[in-house]
Design a protein around this motif. Sequence first.
Motif, PDB file in Angstrom:
ATOM      1  N   ASP A 278       0.881  -1.300  -0.046  1.00 51.94           N
ATOM      2  CA  ASP A 278       0.102   0.093   0.114  1.00 51.94           C
ATOM      3  C   ASP A 278       0.852   1.132   0.021  1.00 51.94           C
ATOM      4  OD1 ASP A 278      -2.171  -1.483  -0.044  1.00 51.94           O
ATOM      5  OD2 ASP A 278      -2.671  -1.491   2.218  1.00 51.94           O
ATOM      6  N   ILE A 279       1.871   1.255   0.715  1.00 56.02           N
ATOM      7  CA  ILE A 279       2.807   2.540   0.878  1.00 56.02           C
ATOM      8  C   ILE A 279       3.533   2.809  -0.342  1.00 56.02           C
ATOM      9  CG2 ILE A 279       4.779   3.448   2.210  1.00 56.02           C
ATOM     10  CD1 ILE A 279       2.211   3.724   3.712  1.00 56.02           C
ATOM     11  N   SER A 280       3.955   1.486  -1.079  1.00 58.37           N
ATOM     12  CA  SER A 280       4.731   1.548  -2.270  1.00 58.37           C
ATOM     13  C   SER A 280       3.887   2.194  -3.455  1.00 58.37           C
ATOM     14  CB  SER A 280       5.265   0.455  -2.547  1.00 58.37           C
ATOM     15  OG  SER A 280       5.819   0.244  -3.900  1.00 58.37           O
ATOM     16  N   GLU A 281       2.408   1.779  -3.451  1.00 55.37           N
ATOM     17  CA  GLU A 281       1.931   2.326  -4.351  1.00 55.37           C
ATOM     18  C   GLU A 281       1.339   3.765  -4.087  1.00 55.37           C
ATOM     19  OE1 GLU A 281      -1.390  -0.382  -4.493  1.00 55.37           O
ATOM     20  OE2 GLU A 281      -0.353  -1.995  -5.650  1.00 55.37           O
ATOM     21  N   LYS A 282       0.960   3.995  -2.782  1.00 52.68           N
ATOM     22  CA  LYS A 282       0.575   5.237  -2.487  1.00 52.68           C
ATOM     23  C   LYS A 282       1.584   6.464  -2.802  1.00 52.68           C
ATOM     24  CE  LYS A 282      -1.380   7.969   1.346  1.00 52.68           C
ATOM     25  NZ  LYS A 282      -2.006   7.831   2.847  1.00 52.68           N
ATOM     26  N   TYR A 283       2.760   6.295  -2.543  1.00 54.16           N
ATOM     27  CA  TYR A 283       3.988   7.384  -2.531  1.00 54.16           C
ATOM     28  C   TYR A 283       4.771   6.902  -3.799  1.00 54.16           C
ATOM     29  CZ  TYR A 283       2.214   8.440   2.047  1.00 54.16           C
ATOM     30  OH  TYR A 283       1.263   8.906   3.268  1.00 54.16           O
TER      31      TYR A 283
END
Length: 348
Positions: A278-283
């Motif tokens: 999730d963090i990789s895709e969001k940022y």
Amino acid sequence: MNDFNSVKLKNLILHIVGNKVQEEPLFLQEELPFKEYELFYKEMLHYFLRPINSSARYQFFDESGDLKLNEMYGFAKRIFENPEEFKVQSENMAKHLYNTSTHPRIKGGELYIVYLEDFIVDGDVVDGIGIFKAEKKDGFMTVNPWTDGIKLLYRKGSSKIDRACIILNDRKETGFKILLKEESKKSVESGYWSESFLRVEQIADSHLHTTNYLQLCRGFVADVFNEDHNVEKPEQIAFLQRSLNYFGTRDEFNVVEFENEVLEEPDVIDSFIEFRKDISEKYDIEVYPEFHISADAVRKARKDFKCLIKLDSGKVQIAVKGNEEYIEKGFDNERNMNYYTVYFHEED
């Protein structure tokens, strides 16, 4: 590795850059005959270079992908290609800083632009362009605008330069290799320097990969591995300590090894993988499964990894550095208060 012991100062120019929105002036000056200041030559170099103590590497960029649109990249490139343009391009840098000093909280000050020779960085010997800004009036050097130009008066003291950048004549095609002074906190004053004036991004190397993964661990505890999911403070701190211990005792990172040794439980591993995704895709952050660990990044992360349980606004603190199973949390109905029970073998 940074080695500044061999660095020599070749050119030095000083401009006075005010705050544009406050209608403070911009004074463009002549190049300073720094040989007149031979008595404090070493102190001057120390004053400029001391703040550059990070192993993080940066590079110029532009959102469009075209480096030619980054003004500072163009100014630096022209100096390296034709050193005779040092004065003209230093003036362009000062004008650019003036035009980006558009927030009322940005302080004016003295902008030192210097040409430096013989840096040893990452095993290479290269020249560099130093850009340093002094905003405090009690600085290392007192500037006196005498009738025949700017004069520097040496003031012995421990004052530090406020903003610092060194552009190295290396990796020209990808935006040069750049060293920055670390900013203690994110603010308007610090952000304008790197984001508006320089427009730089961190190079994707071991320092960035290590920093990103350790921040991922902190974010996992803050957002997932917490009290809302029935994970008490001692267990949270123990996870952070295991993460630090893993990075601090290895040269290479391996994601499978990390998951098995630090996360341990299958449910926790699954939650961490989902959070990482999730963090990789969001940022838009690429998280690598293997990379070389930066010891410097680990050392800096230790300052942010808290191992304390703070009770009643910090009036009571419990330091946890392992053996979290020896700490139990409970609730006393008669006193209507929470409590911790700590078990130990012997008292030091």
